[in-house]
Write a protein that holds these residues in place. Structure first.
Motif, PDB file in Angstrom:
ATOM      1  N   VAL A   1      34.197  40.737  43.761  1.00  0.00           N
ATOM      2  CA  VAL A   1      34.337  41.173  45.330  1.00  0.00           C
ATOM      3  C   VAL A   1      33.092  40.379  45.834  1.00  0.00           C
ATOM      4  O   VAL A   1      33.276  40.012  47.179  1.00  0.00           O
ATOM      5  CB  VAL A   1      34.476  42.583  45.687  1.00  0.00           C
ATOM      6  CG1 VAL A   1      35.868  42.719  45.168  1.00  0.00           C
ATOM      7  CG2 VAL A   1      33.388  43.221  45.010  1.00  0.00           C
ATOM      8  N   MET A   2      32.095  39.976  45.486  1.00  0.00           N
ATOM      9  CA  MET A   2      30.893  39.317  45.867  1.00  0.00           C
ATOM     10  C   MET A   2      31.046  37.918  45.999  1.00  0.00           C
ATOM     11  O   MET A   2      30.207  37.298  46.605  1.00  0.00           O
ATOM     12  CB  MET A   2      29.698  40.016  44.970  1.00  0.00           C
ATOM     13  CG  MET A   2      29.509  41.359  44.874  1.00  0.00           C
ATOM     14  SD  MET A   2      29.090  42.141  46.693  1.00  0.00           S
ATOM     15  CE  MET A   2      27.542  41.749  46.963  1.00  0.00           C
ATOM     16  N   ASP A   3      32.132  37.319  45.386  1.00  0.00           N
ATOM     17  CA  ASP A   3      32.221  35.843  45.143  1.00  0.00           C
ATOM     18  C   ASP A   3      33.365  35.437  46.367  1.00  0.00           C
ATOM     19  O   ASP A   3      34.518  36.015  46.188  1.00  0.00           O
ATOM     20  CB  ASP A   3      32.733  35.606  43.919  1.00  0.00           C
ATOM     21  CG  ASP A   3      33.049  34.106  43.879  1.00  0.00           C
ATOM     22  OD1 ASP A   3      33.222  33.273  44.646  1.00  0.00           O
ATOM     23  OD2 ASP A   3      33.110  33.551  42.723  1.00  0.00           O
ATOM     24  N   ALA A   4      33.102  34.937  47.291  1.00  0.00           N
ATOM     25  CA  ALA A   4      33.754  34.613  48.554  1.00  0.00           C
ATOM     26  C   ALA A   4      35.081  33.756  48.343  1.00  0.00           C
ATOM     27  O   ALA A   4      36.192  33.899  48.767  1.00  0.00           O
ATOM     28  CB  ALA A   4      32.979  33.977  49.718  1.00  0.00           C
ATOM     29  N   ASP A   5      34.861  32.948  47.409  1.00  0.00           N
ATOM     30  CA  ASP A   5      35.920  31.894  47.021  1.00  0.00           C
ATOM     31  C   ASP A   5      37.095  32.645  46.282  1.00  0.00           C
ATOM     32  O   ASP A   5      38.029  32.402  46.162  1.00  0.00           O
ATOM     33  CB  ASP A   5      35.422  30.720  46.291  1.00  0.00           C
ATOM     34  CG  ASP A   5      34.507  29.897  47.150  1.00  0.00           C
ATOM     35  OD1 ASP A   5      34.738  29.618  48.271  1.00  0.00           O
ATOM     36  OD2 ASP A   5      33.758  29.053  46.635  1.00  0.00           O
ATOM     37  N   ALA A   6      36.536  33.402  45.115  1.00  0.00           N
ATOM     38  CA  ALA A   6      37.500  34.016  44.350  1.00  0.00           C
ATOM     39  C   ALA A   6      38.270  35.382  45.221  1.00  0.00           C
ATOM     40  O   ALA A   6      39.493  35.416  45.002  1.00  0.00           O
ATOM     41  CB  ALA A   6      36.710  35.081  43.509  1.00  0.00           C
ATOM     42  N   VAL A   7      37.529  35.982  46.334  1.00  0.00           N
ATOM     43  CA  VAL A   7      38.545  36.881  47.076  1.00  0.00           C
ATOM     44  C   VAL A   7      39.402  36.082  47.944  1.00  0.00           C
ATOM     45  O   VAL A   7      40.431  36.556  48.057  1.00  0.00           O
ATOM     46  CB  VAL A   7      37.257  37.602  47.978  1.00  0.00           C
ATOM     47  CG1 VAL A   7      38.123  38.377  49.252  1.00  0.00           C
ATOM     48  CG2 VAL A   7      36.450  38.587  47.393  1.00  0.00           C
ATOM     49  N   ASP A   8      39.051  34.888  48.453  1.00  0.00           N
ATOM     50  CA  ASP A   8      39.881  34.048  49.341  1.00  0.00           C
ATOM     51  C   ASP A   8      41.084  33.834  48.388  1.00  0.00           C
ATOM     52  O   ASP A   8      42.473  33.757  48.868  1.00  0.00           O
ATOM     53  CB  ASP A   8      39.272  32.964  49.576  1.00  0.00           C
ATOM     54  CG  ASP A   8      40.041  31.933  50.775  1.00  0.00           C
ATOM     55  OD1 ASP A   8      40.169  32.331  51.706  1.00  0.00           O
ATOM     56  OD2 ASP A   8      40.503  30.850  50.250  1.00  0.00           O
TER      57      ASP A   8
END
Length: 210
Positions: free
Chosen positions: A51-58
Protein backbone atom coordinates in the motif's frame (compact mmCIF):
# COMPACT_ATOMS: atom_id res chain seq x y z
CA UNK A 1 -20.83 -4.48 -6.63
CA UNK A 2 -17.13 -4.87 -7.37
CA UNK A 3 -15.14 -4.06 -4.23
CA UNK A 4 -11.45 -3.75 -3.60
CA UNK A 5 -10.48 -4.34 0.04
CA UNK A 6 -7.18 -3.04 1.37
CA UNK A 7 -5.99 -4.78 4.52
CA UNK A 8 -7.97 -7.83 3.45
CA UNK A 9 -5.79 -10.35 5.25
CA UNK A 10 -6.28 -8.69 8.65
CA UNK A 11 -8.84 -10.23 11.04
CA UNK A 12 -11.36 -7.50 10.15
CA UNK A 13 -10.48 -7.64 6.47
CA UNK A 14 -11.21 -11.36 6.31
CA UNK A 15 -14.62 -10.77 7.88
CA UNK A 16 -15.36 -7.97 5.40
CA UNK A 17 -14.43 -10.28 2.52
CA UNK A 18 -16.62 -13.12 3.78
CA UNK A 19 -19.62 -10.86 4.41
CA UNK A 20 -19.24 -9.09 1.09
CA UNK A 21 -19.29 -12.45 -0.68
CA UNK A 22 -22.38 -13.51 1.23
CA UNK A 23 -24.06 -10.25 0.21
CA UNK A 24 -23.40 -10.99 -3.47
CA UNK A 25 -20.46 -8.67 -4.06
CA UNK A 26 -17.25 -9.61 -5.82
CA UNK A 27 -14.04 -8.78 -3.98
CA UNK A 28 -10.46 -8.12 -4.90
CA UNK A 29 -8.51 -8.74 -1.72
CA UNK A 30 -5.29 -6.77 -1.47
CA UNK A 31 -2.55 -8.33 0.62
CA UNK A 32 1.21 -8.53 0.53
CA UNK A 33 0.99 -12.31 0.92
CA UNK A 34 -1.78 -13.70 -1.33
CA UNK A 35 -0.71 -17.28 -0.63
CA UNK A 36 -1.75 -16.84 3.00
CA UNK A 37 -5.25 -15.61 2.17
CA UNK A 38 -7.80 -18.22 3.36
CA UNK A 39 -10.53 -17.80 0.71
CA UNK A 40 -10.92 -19.88 -2.42
CA UNK A 41 -14.04 -18.69 -4.21
CA UNK A 42 -14.86 -17.46 -7.71
CA UNK A 43 -16.17 -14.21 -6.20
CA UNK A 44 -12.79 -13.41 -4.63
CA UNK A 45 -9.51 -12.73 -6.31
CA UNK A 46 -6.34 -11.77 -4.54
CA UNK A 47 -3.72 -9.29 -5.61
CA UNK A 48 -0.33 -8.60 -4.09
CA UNK A 49 0.35 -4.93 -3.48
CA UNK A 50 2.31 -2.84 -1.03
CA UNK A 51 0.00 0.00 0.00
CA UNK A 52 3.01 2.29 0.26
CA UNK A 53 3.68 1.80 -3.47
CA UNK A 54 1.51 4.29 -5.39
CA UNK A 55 1.91 2.48 -8.71
CA UNK A 56 0.90 -0.86 -7.19
CA UNK A 57 -2.14 0.70 -5.53
CA UNK A 58 -3.16 2.33 -8.80
CA UNK A 59 -2.86 -0.96 -10.66
CA UNK A 60 -5.07 -2.95 -8.28
CA UNK A 61 -7.69 -0.22 -7.77
CA UNK A 62 -8.87 0.24 -11.34
CA UNK A 63 -11.98 -1.58 -12.54
CA UNK A 64 -13.83 -1.51 -9.22
CA UNK A 65 -16.86 0.38 -7.95
CA UNK A 66 -15.85 0.98 -4.33
CA UNK A 67 -12.88 0.80 -1.99
CA UNK A 68 -12.95 -0.50 1.57
CA UNK A 69 -9.84 0.17 3.65
CA UNK A 70 -9.22 -1.63 6.92
CA UNK A 71 -5.51 -0.88 6.97
CA UNK A 72 -4.04 -0.83 10.44
CA UNK A 73 -0.65 -0.91 12.11
CA UNK A 74 0.55 -2.03 15.55
CA UNK A 75 1.61 0.54 18.15
CA UNK A 76 5.04 2.06 17.61
CA UNK A 77 7.17 4.64 19.41
CA UNK A 78 8.61 5.66 16.05
CA UNK A 79 6.78 7.94 13.59
CA UNK A 80 4.06 6.08 11.67
CA UNK A 81 2.94 6.95 8.13
CA UNK A 82 1.37 3.75 6.83
CA UNK A 83 -2.31 4.69 7.17
CA UNK A 84 -1.94 8.22 5.83
CA UNK A 85 0.40 7.35 2.95
CA UNK A 86 -1.64 4.33 1.93
CA UNK A 87 -4.84 6.39 1.96
CA UNK A 88 -3.20 9.14 -0.08
CA UNK A 89 -2.23 6.52 -2.66
CA UNK A 90 -5.75 5.04 -2.65
CA UNK A 91 -7.43 8.43 -3.08
CA UNK A 92 -5.09 9.36 -5.91
CA UNK A 93 -5.79 6.06 -7.66
CA UNK A 94 -9.54 6.39 -7.23
CA UNK A 95 -9.58 9.88 -8.69
CA UNK A 96 -7.46 8.72 -11.60
CA UNK A 97 -9.85 5.85 -12.35
CA UNK A 98 -13.01 7.93 -11.88
CA UNK A 99 -14.13 6.04 -8.78
CA UNK A 100 -16.24 7.65 -6.06
CA UNK A 101 -17.09 5.41 -3.09
CA UNK A 102 -14.54 5.11 -0.28
CA UNK A 103 -14.99 3.61 3.20
CA UNK A 104 -12.21 3.67 5.79
CA UNK A 105 -11.91 2.35 9.32
CA UNK A 106 -10.40 4.84 11.76
CA UNK A 107 -10.64 4.82 15.58
CA UNK A 108 -12.99 6.17 18.21
CA UNK A 109 -9.92 6.88 20.31
CA UNK A 110 -9.22 9.94 18.17
CA UNK A 111 -12.06 11.85 19.78
CA UNK A 112 -11.23 13.55 23.05
CA UNK A 113 -14.89 13.16 24.02
CA UNK A 114 -14.15 9.48 24.61
CA UNK A 115 -11.98 10.31 27.60
CA UNK A 116 -13.81 10.79 30.86
CA UNK A 117 -11.91 12.22 33.83
CA UNK A 118 -11.51 8.70 35.18
CA UNK A 119 -10.23 7.55 31.81
CA UNK A 120 -7.61 10.28 31.77
CA UNK A 121 -6.48 9.27 35.26
CA UNK A 122 -6.11 5.69 34.10
CA UNK A 123 -4.05 6.80 31.11
CA UNK A 124 -1.66 8.74 33.35
CA UNK A 125 -1.03 5.54 35.27
CA UNK A 126 0.06 3.69 32.13
CA UNK A 127 3.74 3.59 31.29
CA UNK A 128 4.73 6.59 29.13
CA UNK A 129 6.17 4.36 26.40
CA UNK A 130 2.76 2.68 25.96
CA UNK A 131 1.04 6.04 25.59
CA UNK A 132 3.71 7.25 23.17
CA UNK A 133 3.29 4.17 20.98
CA UNK A 134 -0.46 4.73 20.80
CA UNK A 135 -0.12 8.43 20.05
CA UNK A 136 2.16 7.78 17.08
CA UNK A 137 -0.48 5.60 15.44
CA UNK A 138 -3.32 7.97 16.33
CA UNK A 139 -1.52 10.91 14.74
CA UNK A 140 -1.19 8.91 11.55
CA UNK A 141 -4.85 7.87 11.61
CA UNK A 142 -5.85 11.49 12.09
CA UNK A 143 -3.81 12.45 9.02
CA UNK A 144 -5.56 9.64 7.18
CA UNK A 145 -8.95 11.03 8.14
CA UNK A 146 -7.96 14.50 6.90
CA UNK A 147 -6.92 13.04 3.53
CA UNK A 148 -10.27 11.25 3.21
CA UNK A 149 -12.32 14.34 4.12
CA UNK A 150 -10.42 16.53 1.66
CA UNK A 151 -10.56 13.98 -1.17
CA UNK A 152 -13.80 15.15 -2.77
CA UNK A 153 -14.94 11.52 -2.95
CA UNK A 154 -18.12 9.94 -1.59
CA UNK A 155 -16.51 8.88 1.66
CA UNK A 156 -17.53 7.44 4.99
CA UNK A 157 -15.22 7.13 8.01
CA UNK A 158 -16.19 4.48 10.55
CA UNK A 159 -14.70 4.77 14.02
CA UNK A 160 -14.91 1.56 16.05
CA UNK A 161 -14.17 1.47 19.74
CA UNK A 162 -11.74 -1.00 21.25
CA UNK A 163 -11.96 -4.04 19.00
CA UNK A 164 -13.05 -7.31 20.54
CA UNK A 165 -13.88 -10.75 19.20
CA UNK A 166 -17.52 -11.29 18.35
CA UNK A 167 -18.84 -14.43 16.74
CA UNK A 168 -22.22 -13.13 15.55
CA UNK A 169 -23.44 -9.72 14.42
CA UNK A 170 -24.91 -7.94 17.44
CA UNK A 171 -27.50 -5.21 17.76
CA UNK A 172 -24.75 -2.63 17.30
CA UNK A 173 -25.33 1.09 16.92
CA UNK A 174 -24.03 3.60 14.40
CA UNK A 175 -24.06 7.06 15.93
CA UNK A 176 -22.71 10.56 15.33
CA UNK A 177 -21.15 10.66 18.81
CA UNK A 178 -18.99 8.08 20.59
CA UNK A 179 -20.22 5.89 23.42
CA UNK A 180 -18.79 6.59 26.87
CA UNK A 181 -16.97 3.24 26.90
CA UNK A 182 -16.83 2.20 23.26
CA UNK A 183 -16.38 -1.46 22.42
CA UNK A 184 -16.82 -2.84 18.93
CA UNK A 185 -16.64 -6.42 17.76
CA UNK A 186 -14.77 -7.07 14.55
CA UNK A 187 -17.86 -8.85 13.26
CA UNK A 188 -19.95 -5.72 13.79
CA UNK A 189 -17.52 -3.29 12.13
CA UNK A 190 -17.22 -5.65 9.15
CA UNK A 191 -21.01 -5.88 8.87
CA UNK A 192 -21.31 -2.09 9.11
CA UNK A 193 -18.79 -1.62 6.31
CA UNK A 194 -20.53 -4.04 3.95
CA UNK A 195 -23.95 -2.56 4.74
CA UNK A 196 -22.72 0.99 4.24
CA UNK A 197 -21.00 0.28 0.95
CA UNK A 198 -24.28 -1.04 -0.43
CA UNK A 199 -26.68 1.53 1.03
CA UNK A 200 -24.65 4.73 1.40
CA UNK A 201 -26.55 5.96 4.45
CA UNK A 202 -23.65 8.04 5.81
CA UNK A 203 -22.03 9.72 2.83
CA UNK A 204 -19.56 12.39 3.88
CA UNK A 205 -19.90 11.48 7.56
CA UNK A 206 -17.70 10.24 10.39
CA UNK A 207 -19.67 7.72 12.43
CA UNK A 208 -19.08 5.56 15.48
CA UNK A 209 -19.83 1.84 15.61
CA UNK A 210 -20.37 0.35 19.06
Amino acid sequence: MKLVVFGANSPTGRLVTAMAMSAGHTVTAITRRPADFPFCDHRVQTAAADVMDADAVDWVTGGHEAVVSVIGVPPSVRPVTVCSQATYNIVKAMIGHGMRRLLCVASAGLDAADLSRAGLMRQRAIRPVVLASGRAVQRDVRRMEDIVRESGLDWTLLRPGRLITGRDVSDYRITALPASRPLTSRTDIAHALVHEVAHGEHLGETVYVS
